[in-house]
Enzyme design. Sequence first.
Site, mmCIF file in Angstrom:
data_model
loop_
_atom_site.group_PDB
_atom_site.id
_atom_site.type_symbol
_atom_site.label_atom_id
_atom_site.label_comp_id
_atom_site.label_asym_id
_atom_site.label_seq_id
_atom_site.Cartn_x
_atom_site.Cartn_y
_atom_site.Cartn_z
ATOM 1 N N GLU A 121 98.282 -10.943 -6.633
ATOM 2 C CA GLU A 121 98.040 -10.114 -6.337
ATOM 3 C C GLU A 121 98.644 -9.513 -5.296
ATOM 4 O O GLU A 121 98.953 -10.741 -4.191
ATOM 5 C CB GLU A 121 96.121 -9.782 -6.037
ATOM 6 N N LYS A 123 98.565 -9.393 -0.720
ATOM 7 C CA LYS A 123 97.427 -10.320 0.150
ATOM 8 C C LYS A 123 97.576 -8.890 1.669
ATOM 9 O O LYS A 123 98.002 -8.314 2.307
ATOM 10 C CB LYS A 123 97.525 -11.267 0.838
ATOM 11 N N ASP A 125 96.759 -6.798 3.995
ATOM 12 C CA ASP A 125 97.142 -7.181 5.483
ATOM 13 C C ASP A 125 95.701 -6.643 6.393
ATOM 14 O O ASP A 125 96.256 -5.201 6.998
ATOM 15 C CB ASP A 125 98.383 -6.928 6.092
ATOM 16 N N TYR A 235 87.996 -7.297 -4.257
ATOM 17 C CA TYR A 235 89.519 -8.921 -4.864
ATOM 18 C C TYR A 235 88.272 -9.907 -5.310
ATOM 19 O O TYR A 235 88.686 -10.655 -5.684
ATOM 20 C CB TYR A 235 90.001 -9.359 -4.055
ATOM 21 N N LYS A 329 102.898 -16.250 1.842
ATOM 22 C CA LYS A 329 103.186 -15.611 2.500
ATOM 23 C C LYS A 329 104.433 -14.905 3.151
ATOM 24 O O LYS A 329 105.798 -15.324 1.857
ATOM 25 C CB LYS A 329 103.669 -16.157 4.196
ATOM 26 N N CYS A 423 130.866 4.912 32.376
ATOM 27 C CA CYS A 423 129.468 4.231 32.939
ATOM 28 C C CYS A 423 128.776 5.108 32.806
ATOM 29 O O CYS A 423 128.365 6.371 33.260
ATOM 30 C CB CYS A 423 129.917 3.268 33.588
ATOM 31 N N CYS A 426 126.720 4.508 36.645
ATOM 32 C CA CYS A 426 127.302 4.763 37.558
ATOM 33 C C CYS A 426 128.406 5.929 38.152
ATOM 34 O O CYS A 426 129.406 5.873 38.703
ATOM 35 C CB CYS A 426 127.793 3.933 38.116
ATOM 36 N N CYS A 441 132.482 -1.833 32.436
ATOM 37 C CA CYS A 441 131.977 -1.398 33.422
ATOM 38 C C CYS A 441 133.164 -2.237 34.089
ATOM 39 O O CYS A 441 132.252 -3.366 34.608
ATOM 40 C CB CYS A 441 131.153 -1.196 33.820
ATOM 41 N N CYS A 446 128.749 -1.327 40.731
ATOM 42 C CA CYS A 446 127.635 -0.266 40.210
ATOM 43 C C CYS A 446 126.324 -1.289 40.216
ATOM 44 O O CYS A 446 126.231 -2.355 39.607
ATOM 45 C CB CYS A 446 128.078 -0.433 38.066
HETATM 46 S S1 IVH Z 1 90.372 -14.427 -1.868
HETATM 47 C C1 IVH Z 1 88.336 -17.715 -0.941
HETATM 48 N N1 IVH Z 1 92.839 -11.831 -2.299
HETATM 49 O O1 IVH Z 1 93.651 -12.817 2.934
HETATM 50 C C2 IVH Z 1 89.283 -17.218 -0.899
HETATM 51 N N2 IVH Z 1 92.050 -12.831 -0.039
HETATM 52 O O2 IVH Z 1 94.339 -15.729 4.294
HETATM 53 C C3 IVH Z 1 89.369 -15.564 -0.597
HETATM 54 N N3 IVH Z 1 93.429 -11.636 1.272
HETATM 55 O O3 IVH Z 1 89.964 -13.967 3.866
HETATM 56 C C4 IVH Z 1 90.440 -15.108 -0.844
HETATM 57 N N4 IVH Z 1 93.830 -9.966 0.003
HETATM 58 O O4 IVH Z 1 90.912 -11.322 4.017
HETATM 59 C C5 IVH Z 1 91.739 -12.660 -1.671
HETATM 60 N N5 IVH Z 1 93.840 -9.833 -2.532
HETATM 61 C C6 IVH Z 1 93.333 -10.853 -1.433
HETATM 62 C C7 IVH Z 1 93.741 -11.092 -0.270
HETATM 63 C C8 IVH Z 1 92.930 -11.463 0.236
HETATM 64 C C9 IVH Z 1 93.807 -10.365 1.176
HETATM 65 C C10 IVH Z 1 92.498 -12.114 2.638
HETATM 66 C C11 IVH Z 1 90.933 -12.151 2.993
HETATM 67 C C12 IVH Z 1 91.508 -13.415 3.259
HETATM 68 C C13 IVH Z 1 92.516 -13.581 3.511
HETATM 69 C C14 IVH Z 1 92.975 -15.068 2.939
#
Ligand code: IVH
Length: 692
Positions: A121, A123, A125, A235, A329, A423, A426, A441, A446
């Site tokens: 999935e 992640k 932000d 989620y 990440k 320049c 100057c 220059c 300058c």
């Molecule tokens: S599962 C116990 N699924 O990422 C695990 N987290 O760095 C629960 N986050 O605390 C997290 N998208 O705030 C999960 N599809 C996703 C997510 C997700 C973003 C965040 C969440 C978590 C943090 C961990």
Amino acid sequence: MILDELPDDLGERVVALRALVAHHNERYHAEDAPEIPDADFDSLVAELRRLEADHPELADAQSPAQSVGAAPSSLFSPVTHAIRMLSLDNAFDDEEIRAWADRLARALGRDDVADLRFSVEPKVDGVAMSLTYVDGVLAQAATRGDGVTGEDVTANVATIRSVPDRLDDRRGPLPALLEVRGEVYLPSEDFALMNERLESSGAKTFVNPRNAAAGSLRQKDPAITATRPLAILTYQVGRIEGAPEGSALLASSHTAVLAAMADVGLPVSPDATCVTGIDEVIARSHELEAHRHDLSYEIDGVVIKLDDLALRDEAGTTSRAPRWALARKLPPEERTTTLVDIEVSIGRTGRATPYAVLEPVFVGGSTVTFATLHNQDQVALKDVRPGDTVIVHKAGDVIPEVVGPVVAKGRRRPAPWSFPTACPACGGALVRLEEESDTYCVNLDCAAQRDQRLSHFASRSAMDIEGLGEKVVERLTTAGLVADVADLYEIDAGRLAELEGMGELSAANLLGSIDASRAQPLSRLLVGLGIRHLGPIGARQVARSLGSLEALRAASVDELAAVDQIGPIIAESVVAFLVNPANQVVLDRLVALGLTTQEPMAVANGDGPGPLDGRIIVVTGAVSGFTRDGAQAAVEAAGGKATGSVSKKTWCVVVGEAPGASKITKAESLGIPMVSSEHFAELLATGELPDA
Ligand code: IVH
């Protein structure tokens, strides 16, 4: 990177890391104002965890590596999570994903995970959120806080359009209590619009969508939150009680639960997919990464989760994160934006460097407005033109760089850019010599060059004068207080304090750091002078081998070229600098103003035990070529300890001009050797007392 600046000693390193992690954790989670990129923070945490794991004797239950997020603020009432809100372990490459899969297999008592299903999935932000529905009605929204206790932000979250006030029961009766977890975020486009709006109303803008979401949630007045275009994706089910038998929310797989959550009206990501085995996991995470900009929100990674909920229970969790999930990440991203213009900046040597002025774009963790284009040939090679849409990324994850233009087929391009001939600072001629890639220059007066020379002199690798950055330099030169580096040591305190934005305290601090810089060793002074071709390593070699500025000024090109690592080009450049009459005037003044003109040996030798290792030395009176602090620093740099009073433990007393009488008497009475200051350099170099 901060890691390079931490102490090498293991114990000290762990202590320093804990303090740093705690500090940045607070900045990120509690204040929504991070000071460093997320990737840097992650590496601090990773290093701390590694050290704590490798050295259990250093473990500390209070270590910030063990906790998640930040304690709740007093602005909102605390909410205790019935089930802890955990964080995720990170992986930064495919290998780490495979290593995690191996660990998971072991935890499950299997050979591998080849036949297991995983959900992959985005992640999101944003800000982790727990939503509690009682009889289908939103009863409470709470942030994660430290995982155990979060903040009650119900009133604010209730203003978010995609958070249902009431769950949909058309497909069947709802559980008595349903707690779901998700991420509140700000869609990328809305983030940009919102910042524009804030800016035009004179309010503070946010550095990125995550901070904007966090800041918007943490408003005391829900009416303000309501004006922020927040959204949520859920989620996970946290807690479920009183669910009717057969409720789809009680399904045995994560994927089925997500579908059931969508059925009751909770927004779930349409981009979560279920795959089998780790090869497919990796392939899918690459796919998501490649399409990250097609998503309407920022992602900072991909989350990989075991799909079978019974197996999750078997795998269990560690104190901070589940064993059954992993965050992969993502590497630094690339973004497109408009190249507004190409401008040219003038460096201290007069070099004219073209740089891109960009429509601000959020990339790799920060908003980028400028990016270097290096030189004329690079601009031509990349063929970027003002008005183009360009791709921007962070080179080495830090320095913003323009990758190239996005050229749509059949679209007319703006006119090519040409390098200016005058320049910008100057108005003097910009000259590019044959076979050189850089343009200069050539006007030595300058103002831009002068300011850059001063900033360079004050910079960290040179004289390290705190508080003397580019802006302050510009103020000093514009006010006519300073024109060259020697002027810095003669600044009039009264006039300085009167400068706009200065004040007495800042003026005193600045003068203090300028004064302290007199003690810097010769090598740093040489770096600060900005002699062409002479970098910090060359400066050290030269200073170390010649020992003093006086000897250096007397040296010939051949003598210099004989120094290790110094070739004829550097040697010639150094001599040319030193014989230049204008430079001579400045050097004479610097000497008269009491700057250190010597190079203590251990400074030049680098770290490691010095010749004076463990020796306690008292310096009394003035030692020529050193300030008082400089002489002490030289002792320390050579591995010794400089103290102010003579005792039985003192190894020797260095006696300069006008020494302290009581120190001499005490040394005599204790029979401690006294060394004349003429022998100081020798003492530092050899660690041996000269023959009496
Ligand atoms: S599962 C116990 N699924 O990422 C695990 N987290 O760095 C629960 N986050 O605390 C997290 N998208 O705030 C999960 N599809 C996703 C997510 C997700 C973003 C965040 C969440 C978590 C943090 C961990």
